[in-house]
Design a protein around this motif. Structure first.
Motif, PDB file in Angstrom:
ATOM      1  N   VAL A 102       0.822  -1.215   0.000  1.00  0.00           N
ATOM      2  CA  VAL A 102       0.000   0.000   0.000  1.00  0.00           C
ATOM      3  C   VAL A 102       0.856   1.265   0.000  1.00  0.00           C
ATOM      4  CG1 VAL A 102      -1.709   1.316   1.309  1.00  0.00           C
ATOM      5  CG2 VAL A 102      -1.921  -1.170   1.110  1.00  0.00           C
ATOM      6  N   VAL A 103       1.916   1.271   0.804  1.00  0.00           N
ATOM      7  CA  VAL A 103       2.726   2.474   0.999  1.00  0.00           C
ATOM      8  C   VAL A 103       3.977   2.406   0.133  1.00  0.00           C
ATOM      9  CG1 VAL A 103       3.924   3.903   2.697  1.00  0.00           C
ATOM     10  CG2 VAL A 103       1.885   2.608   3.367  1.00  0.00           C
ATOM     11  N   ASP A 104       4.307   3.520  -0.516  1.00  0.00           N
ATOM     12  CA  ASP A 104       5.529   3.622  -1.310  1.00  0.00           C
ATOM     13  C   ASP A 104       6.704   3.910  -0.372  1.00  0.00           C
ATOM     14  OD1 ASP A 104       7.438   3.878  -3.243  1.00  0.00           O
ATOM     15  OD2 ASP A 104       6.770   5.852  -3.942  1.00  0.00           O
ATOM     16  N   LEU A 105       7.543   2.913  -0.125  1.00  0.00           N
ATOM     17  CA  LEU A 105       8.666   3.054   0.798  1.00  0.00           C
ATOM     18  C   LEU A 105       9.946   3.497   0.106  1.00  0.00           C
ATOM     19  CD1 LEU A 105       8.063  -0.148   2.959  1.00  0.00           C
ATOM     20  CD2 LEU A 105       7.267   2.171   3.367  1.00  0.00           C
ATOM     21  N   ARG A 106       9.912   3.698  -1.208  1.00  0.00           N
ATOM     22  CA  ARG A 106      11.065   4.179  -1.982  1.00  0.00           C
ATOM     23  C   ARG A 106      12.281   3.249  -1.806  1.00  0.00           C
ATOM     24  NH1 ARG A 106       9.979   9.150  -4.016  1.00  0.00           N
ATOM     25  NH2 ARG A 106       8.179  10.221  -3.113  1.00  0.00           N
ATOM     26  N   ASP A 107      12.052   1.962  -2.038  1.00  0.00           N
ATOM     27  CA  ASP A 107      13.115   0.943  -2.043  1.00  0.00           C
ATOM     28  C   ASP A 107      13.816   0.801  -0.695  1.00  0.00           C
ATOM     29  OD1 ASP A 107      12.570   0.471  -4.717  1.00  0.00           O
ATOM     30  OD2 ASP A 107      14.018   1.983  -5.381  1.00  0.00           O
ATOM     31  N   LYS A 108      13.124   1.107   0.383  1.00  0.00           N
ATOM     32  CA  LYS A 108      13.692   0.910   1.714  1.00  0.00           C
ATOM     33  C   LYS A 108      13.096  -0.329   2.369  1.00  0.00           C
ATOM     34  CE  LYS A 108      14.902   5.690   2.792  1.00  0.00           C
ATOM     35  NZ  LYS A 108      14.797   6.785   3.791  1.00  0.00           N
ATOM     36  N   ARG A 109      13.916  -0.980   3.168  1.00  0.00           N
ATOM     37  CA  ARG A 109      13.438  -2.163   3.880  1.00  0.00           C
ATOM     38  C   ARG A 109      12.539  -1.751   5.041  1.00  0.00           C
ATOM     39  NH1 ARG A 109      17.058  -4.599   6.616  1.00  0.00           N
ATOM     40  NH2 ARG A 109      18.680  -3.000   6.473  1.00  0.00           N
ATOM     41  N   LEU A 110      11.552  -2.570   5.312  1.00  0.00           N
ATOM     42  CA  LEU A 110      10.599  -2.304   6.383  1.00  0.00           C
ATOM     43  C   LEU A 110      10.693  -3.404   7.430  1.00  0.00           C
ATOM     44  CD1 LEU A 110       8.190  -0.634   7.517  1.00  0.00           C
ATOM     45  CD2 LEU A 110       6.691  -2.147   6.199  1.00  0.00           C
ATOM     46  N   ARG A 111      10.824  -3.010   8.668  1.00  0.00           N
ATOM     47  CA  ARG A 111      10.890  -3.977   9.765  1.00  0.00           C
ATOM     48  C   ARG A 111       9.831  -3.611  10.802  1.00  0.00           C
ATOM     49  NH1 ARG A 111      16.451  -4.222  12.727  1.00  0.00           N
ATOM     50  NH2 ARG A 111      17.053  -5.092  10.692  1.00  0.00           N
ATOM     51  N   LEU A 112       8.959  -4.563  11.120  1.00  0.00           N
ATOM     52  CA  LEU A 112       7.910  -4.352  12.119  1.00  0.00           C
ATOM     53  C   LEU A 112       8.267  -5.110  13.393  1.00  0.00           C
ATOM     54  CD1 LEU A 112       4.653  -4.696   9.978  1.00  0.00           C
ATOM     55  CD2 LEU A 112       5.957  -2.637  10.506  1.00  0.00           C
ATOM     56  N   THR A 113       8.063  -4.461  14.523  1.00  0.00           N
ATOM     57  CA  THR A 113       8.349  -5.068  15.818  1.00  0.00           C
ATOM     58  C   THR A 113       7.161  -4.840  16.735  1.00  0.00           C
ATOM     59  OG1 THR A 113      10.706  -4.584  15.548  1.00  0.00           O
ATOM     60  CG2 THR A 113       9.956  -5.176  17.748  1.00  0.00           C
ATOM     61  N   LEU A 114       6.710  -5.901  17.389  1.00  0.00           N
ATOM     62  CA  LEU A 114       5.635  -5.800  18.368  1.00  0.00           C
ATOM     63  C   LEU A 114       6.236  -5.680  19.759  1.00  0.00           C
ATOM     64  CD1 LEU A 114       2.973  -8.408  17.208  1.00  0.00           C
ATOM     65  CD2 LEU A 114       2.848  -5.943  17.060  1.00  0.00           C
ATOM     66  N   ILE A 115       5.793  -4.687  20.510  1.00  0.00           N
ATOM     67  CA  ILE A 115       6.245  -4.480  21.879  1.00  0.00           C
ATOM     68  C   ILE A 115       5.022  -4.547  22.791  1.00  0.00           C
ATOM     69  CG2 ILE A 115       7.370  -2.901  23.498  1.00  0.00           C
ATOM     70  CD1 ILE A 115       8.937  -1.779  21.166  1.00  0.00           C
ATOM     71  N   GLU A 116       5.051  -5.444  23.749  1.00  0.00           N
ATOM     72  CA  GLU A 116       3.899  -5.656  24.624  1.00  0.00           C
ATOM     73  C   GLU A 116       3.901  -4.649  25.770  1.00  0.00           C
ATOM     74  OE1 GLU A 116       1.729  -9.214  27.200  1.00  0.00           O
ATOM     75  OE2 GLU A 116       3.684  -9.525  26.265  1.00  0.00           O
TER      76      GLU A 116
END
Length: 218
Positions: A102-116
């Motif tokens: 959905v989002v144009d990140l301009r060839d950057k890596r995306l890392r998602l982290t869940l914090i409780e």
């Protein structure tokens, strides 16, 4: 002043921090700012849509974004990480793919982290979402406010204030009702106050929910 300004922006740099951590040149600032908004909206949309289908709620307190040279680190603070992501086979990788599509990140890596978050009901966003679901289920607003104050009061907080505005209980004339427990010093800048506003979409119309939670003074 404390009654006429957003409590978070009023205390920014004193007791509140930014939710985005990056530096950009003036010409690129608006582009990166818009990208941050799209990332947050996309995560909240997919999580809430998935959780609503499960008759639960996501419980996202806040989303912090750290931008580096070729990496976008997104930290999702939630009170119920297993309920938010792992239910019905939806994992963190699936959510990451949804955001990248959905989002144009301009060839950057995306890392998602869940914090409780250990005490989720001390977060105003989670509490407001709980109130909205109760109101949408046609539970009486006074009972809902009392239950929300009871849930928040189990933690270590100094005070809480909840305000609901709109056609309460289906009344013809809209009004504003509020309840408070403990201290909520809005004019004290050193006071650590968390705040959020949320919309509950009922069959009678939209109800506005505001929650202030006072922790302590710096």
């Amino acid at each position: 002043m404390g009654q006429k300004i957003n409590p978070l922006g009023f205390r920014l740099g004193i007791t509140q921090n930014h939710h985005s951590y990056w530096f950009a040149k003036p010409k690129k600032y608006s582009t990166l700012f818009g990208s941050d908004v799209e990332i947050r909206n996309c995560i909240e949309f997919y999580v809430k849509k998935h959780i609503r289908n499960s008759s639960n709620y996501g419980g996202i307190a806040r989303i912090e974004i750290h931008r580096k040279t070729d990496l976008i680190q997104v930290e999702i603070y939630t009170g119920f990480p297993a309920l938010s992501i792992e239910n019905r086979g939806r994992g963190i990788e699936q959510l990451r793919n949804d955001v990248q599509n959905v989002v144009d990140l301009r060839d950057k890596r995306l890392r998602l982290t869940l914090i409780e978050i250990t005490k989720p009901y001390e977060e105003p966003n989670i509490l407001a979402e709980y109130i909205a679901l109760q109101l949408e289920s046609r539970v009486a607003f006074r009972r809902t406010m009392r239950k929300a104050i009871e849930l928040a009061g189990k933690g270590n907080i100094g005070g809480i204030k909840i305000q609901i505005a709109g056609r309460l209980n289906g009344a013809e004339i809209a009004r504003v009702e509020w309840a408070r427990e403990g201290r909520v010093p809005l004019q004290t800048i050193r006071a650590r106050i968390n705040y959020c506003h949320y919309a509950a979409r009922t069959i009678y119309g939209v109800l506005g929910i505001k929650v202030w939670i006072f922790r302590n003074e710096k």
